[in-house]
Design a protein around this motif. Structure first.
Motif, PDB file in Angstrom:
ATOM      1  N   ALA A  80      81.329  44.658  43.571  1.00 25.79           N
ATOM      2  CA  ALA A  80      81.337  46.107  43.351  1.00 25.79           C
ATOM      3  C   ALA A  80      82.762  46.647  43.279  1.00 25.79           C
ATOM      4  O   ALA A  80      83.019  47.609  42.551  1.00 25.79           O
ATOM      5  CB  ALA A  80      80.555  46.811  44.463  1.00 25.79           C
ATOM      6  N   ASP A  81      83.686  46.018  44.005  1.00 26.83           N
ATOM      7  CA  ASP A  81      85.090  46.439  43.986  1.00 26.83           C
ATOM      8  C   ASP A  81      85.868  45.882  42.794  1.00 26.83           C
ATOM      9  O   ASP A  81      87.063  46.132  42.660  1.00 26.83           O
ATOM     10  CB  ASP A  81      85.780  46.017  45.291  1.00 26.83           C
ATOM     11  CG  ASP A  81      85.265  46.793  46.495  1.00 26.83           C
ATOM     12  OD1 ASP A  81      84.705  47.889  46.297  1.00 26.83           O
ATOM     13  OD2 ASP A  81      85.432  46.308  47.625  1.00 26.83           O
ATOM     14  N   GLY A  82      85.200  45.105  41.948  1.00 27.58           N
ATOM     15  CA  GLY A  82      85.844  44.591  40.742  1.00 27.58           C
ATOM     16  C   GLY A  82      86.725  43.383  40.981  1.00 27.58           C
ATOM     17  O   GLY A  82      87.549  43.043  40.128  1.00 27.58           O
ATOM     18  N   LEU A  83      86.544  42.686  42.098  1.00 31.05           N
ATOM     19  CA  LEU A  83      87.373  41.522  42.415  1.00 31.05           C
ATOM     20  C   LEU A  83      86.693  40.205  42.080  1.00 31.05           C
ATOM     21  O   LEU A  83      87.359  39.198  41.817  1.00 31.05           O
ATOM     22  CB  LEU A  83      87.742  41.520  43.903  1.00 31.05           C
ATOM     23  CG  LEU A  83      88.522  42.744  44.373  1.00 31.05           C
ATOM     24  CD1 LEU A  83      88.633  42.758  45.881  1.00 31.05           C
ATOM     25  CD2 LEU A  83      89.892  42.772  43.731  1.00 31.05           C
ATOM     26  N   VAL A  84      85.364  40.206  42.112  1.00 35.46           N
ATOM     27  CA  VAL A  84      84.592  38.989  41.890  1.00 35.46           C
ATOM     28  C   VAL A  84      83.597  39.238  40.763  1.00 35.46           C
ATOM     29  O   VAL A  84      83.004  40.314  40.664  1.00 35.46           O
ATOM     30  CB  VAL A  84      83.842  38.578  43.187  1.00 35.46           C
ATOM     31  CG1 VAL A  84      82.815  37.502  42.928  1.00 35.46           C
ATOM     32  CG2 VAL A  84      84.840  38.115  44.242  1.00 35.46           C
ATOM     33  N   LYS A  85      83.437  38.210  39.931  1.00 41.48           N
ATOM     34  CA  LYS A  85      82.449  38.263  38.852  1.00 41.48           C
ATOM     35  C   LYS A  85      81.316  37.303  39.204  1.00 41.48           C
ATOM     36  O   LYS A  85      81.559  36.140  39.531  1.00 41.48           O
ATOM     37  CB  LYS A  85      83.084  37.844  37.530  1.00 41.48           C
ATOM     38  CG  LYS A  85      82.123  37.830  36.380  1.00 41.48           C
ATOM     39  CD  LYS A  85      82.780  37.338  35.112  1.00 41.48           C
ATOM     40  CE  LYS A  85      81.751  37.199  34.015  1.00 41.48           C
ATOM     41  NZ  LYS A  85      82.231  36.358  32.934  1.00 41.48           N
ATOM     42  N   ARG A  86      80.098  37.798  39.149  1.00 44.79           N
ATOM     43  CA  ARG A  86      78.911  36.985  39.409  1.00 44.79           C
ATOM     44  C   ARG A  86      78.257  36.675  38.073  1.00 44.79           C
ATOM     45  O   ARG A  86      77.951  37.582  37.292  1.00 44.79           O
ATOM     46  CB  ARG A  86      77.936  37.761  40.299  1.00 44.79           C
ATOM     47  CG  ARG A  86      76.664  37.019  40.625  1.00 44.79           C
ATOM     48  CD  ARG A  86      75.774  37.917  41.499  1.00 44.79           C
ATOM     49  NE  ARG A  86      74.598  37.223  41.958  1.00 44.79           N
ATOM     50  CZ  ARG A  86      73.445  37.157  41.301  1.00 44.79           C
ATOM     51  NH1 ARG A  86      73.319  37.760  40.121  1.00 44.79           N
ATOM     52  NH2 ARG A  86      72.423  36.509  41.811  1.00 44.79           N
ATOM     53  N   THR A  87      78.046  35.399  37.807  1.00 45.48           N
ATOM     54  CA  THR A  87      77.399  34.984  36.565  1.00 45.48           C
ATOM     55  C   THR A  87      76.050  34.366  36.893  1.00 45.48           C
ATOM     56  O   THR A  87      75.980  33.349  37.583  1.00 45.48           O
ATOM     57  CB  THR A  87      78.273  33.961  35.797  1.00 45.48           C
ATOM     58  OG1 THR A  87      79.556  34.538  35.575  1.00 45.48           O
ATOM     59  CG2 THR A  87      77.640  33.587  34.476  1.00 45.48           C
ATOM     60  N   ASP A  88      74.987  34.999  36.396  1.00 38.21           N
ATOM     61  CA  ASP A  88      73.626  34.506  36.579  1.00 38.21           C
ATOM     62  C   ASP A  88      73.201  33.882  35.254  1.00 38.21           C
ATOM     63  O   ASP A  88      73.144  34.564  34.231  1.00 38.21           O
ATOM     64  CB  ASP A  88      72.702  35.662  36.959  1.00 38.21           C
ATOM     65  CG  ASP A  88      71.283  35.209  37.255  1.00 38.21           C
ATOM     66  OD1 ASP A  88      70.933  34.049  36.955  1.00 38.21           O
ATOM     67  OD2 ASP A  88      70.520  36.033  37.805  1.00 38.21           O
ATOM     68  N   TYR A  89      72.914  32.586  35.269  1.00 39.79           N
ATOM     69  CA  TYR A  89      72.578  31.872  34.040  1.00 39.79           C
ATOM     70  C   TYR A  89      71.117  32.006  33.649  1.00 39.79           C
ATOM     71  O   TYR A  89      70.691  31.464  32.632  1.00 39.79           O
ATOM     72  CB  TYR A  89      72.973  30.396  34.183  1.00 39.79           C
ATOM     73  CG  TYR A  89      74.468  30.240  34.254  1.00 39.79           C
ATOM     74  CD1 TYR A  89      75.228  30.176  33.105  1.00 39.79           C
ATOM     75  CD2 TYR A  89      75.115  30.208  35.484  1.00 39.79           C
ATOM     76  CE1 TYR A  89      76.611  30.048  33.160  1.00 39.79           C
ATOM     77  CE2 TYR A  89      76.493  30.087  35.554  1.00 39.79           C
ATOM     78  CZ  TYR A  89      77.231  30.006  34.390  1.00 39.79           C
ATOM     79  OH  TYR A  89      78.589  29.892  34.455  1.00 39.79           O
ATOM     80  N   LYS A  90      70.340  32.759  34.446  1.00 42.19           N
ATOM     81  CA  LYS A  90      68.924  33.037  34.139  1.00 42.19           C
ATOM     82  C   LYS A  90      68.156  31.741  33.849  1.00 42.19           C
ATOM     83  O   LYS A  90      67.446  31.629  32.855  1.00 42.19           O
ATOM     84  CB  LYS A  90      68.807  33.989  32.946  1.00 42.19           C
ATOM     85  CG  LYS A  90      69.653  35.230  33.064  1.00 42.19           C
ATOM     86  CD  LYS A  90      68.832  36.400  33.456  1.00 42.19           C
ATOM     87  CE  LYS A  90      69.661  37.665  33.341  1.00 42.19           C
ATOM     88  NZ  LYS A  90      69.918  38.302  34.580  1.00 42.19           N
ATOM     89  N   GLU A  91      68.363  30.752  34.712  1.00 44.35           N
ATOM     90  CA  GLU A  91      67.686  29.474  34.573  1.00 44.35           C
ATOM     91  C   GLU A  91      66.740  29.263  35.748  1.00 44.35           C
ATOM     92  O   GLU A  91      66.833  29.934  36.758  1.00 44.35           O
ATOM     93  CB  GLU A  91      68.711  28.327  34.569  1.00 44.35           C
ATOM     94  CG  GLU A  91      69.658  28.345  33.398  1.00 44.35           C
ATOM     95  CD  GLU A  91      70.713  27.251  33.487  1.00 44.35           C
ATOM     96  OE1 GLU A  91      70.786  26.545  34.522  1.00 44.35           O
ATOM     97  OE2 GLU A  91      71.464  27.100  32.527  1.00 44.35           O
ATOM     98  N   VAL A  92      65.837  28.310  35.573  1.00 42.37           N
ATOM     99  CA  VAL A  92      64.975  27.876  36.660  1.00 42.37           C
ATOM    100  C   VAL A  92      65.256  26.391  36.851  1.00 42.37           C
ATOM    101  O   VAL A  92      65.126  25.621  35.899  1.00 42.37           O
ATOM    102  CB  VAL A  92      63.490  28.111  36.326  1.00 42.37           C
ATOM    103  CG1 VAL A  92      62.590  27.588  37.433  1.00 42.37           C
ATOM    104  CG2 VAL A  92      63.234  29.581  36.063  1.00 42.37           C
ATOM    105  N   PRO A  93      65.635  25.953  38.044  1.00 43.72           N
ATOM    106  CA  PRO A  93      65.916  26.757  39.224  1.00 43.72           C
ATOM    107  C   PRO A  93      67.128  27.658  38.997  1.00 43.72           C
ATOM    108  O   PRO A  93      67.967  27.378  38.128  1.00 43.72           O
ATOM    109  CB  PRO A  93      66.190  25.714  40.313  1.00 43.72           C
ATOM    110  CG  PRO A  93      66.628  24.498  39.583  1.00 43.72           C
ATOM    111  CD  PRO A  93      65.944  24.530  38.252  1.00 43.72           C
ATOM    112  N   PRO A  94      67.229  28.722  39.792  1.00 44.17           N
ATOM    113  CA  PRO A  94      68.315  29.693  39.593  1.00 44.17           C
ATOM    114  C   PRO A  94      69.698  29.037  39.695  1.00 44.17           C
ATOM    115  O   PRO A  94      69.923  28.176  40.544  1.00 44.17           O
ATOM    116  CB  PRO A  94      68.121  30.693  40.731  1.00 44.17           C
ATOM    117  CG  PRO A  94      66.709  30.521  41.161  1.00 44.17           C
ATOM    118  CD  PRO A  94      66.355  29.100  40.886  1.00 44.17           C
TER     119      PRO A  94
END
Length: 140
Positions: A80-94
């Motif tokens: 939220a503070d713009g320091l970390v980027k979260r990448t969700d690959y939308k795969e199973v398993p997550p």
């Protein structure tokens, strides 16, 4: 002995940025501390700076003793503070990984001198904490 946080009348060049001029913050250090506040955030930034994208499990093993709840909360705050980027690959398993943004990299670089200081003074700090532990065992 000169004080690193010299009086406002003659600010040192290295402390010049800590003059109250930012809206909402008393100084640049205040802004920095608000972003890294939390026991684990500096370590999260440190371990993310060590390499490329990092999976949650790897980060969890690196930041020892943190609970899942707190690690997830602090990762969300860093995102939220713009320091970390979260990448969700939308795969199973997550599959999700975390990496530093440009802003996160710049803050991680600012933490390098603190890491160096800790490495250079680890023996003294360990001794102080060992002595402090005896204080609590003896009582008031």
């Amino acid at each position: 002995m000169s004080d690193v946080f010299s009086s406002p009348a003659q600010p040192s060049p290295s402390v010049q940025s800590c003059t109250p001029n930012l809206p909402g913050f008393t100084c640049g250090l205040d802004a920095t501390l608000r972003v890294v506040s939390g026991k684990w955030k500096p370590l999260i930034l440190y371990f993310l700076a060590q390499g490329g994208p990092t999976r949650y499990g790897e980060l969890r093993r690196s930041v020892r003793d943190v609970s899942d709840k707190v690690l997830i909360q602090q990762l969300k705050e860093l995102e939220a503070d713009g320091l970390v980027k979260r990448t969700d690959y939308k795969e199973v398993p997550p599959r999700v990984d975390y990496s530093l943004t440009a802003l996160g990299h710049s803050l991680a670089q600012a933490l390098v001198p603190l890491c160096t200081w800790g490495t250079e003074h680890m023996a003294e700090v360990s001794q102080v904490y060992a002595e402090r532990a005896t204080w609590t065992r003896r009582g008031p």
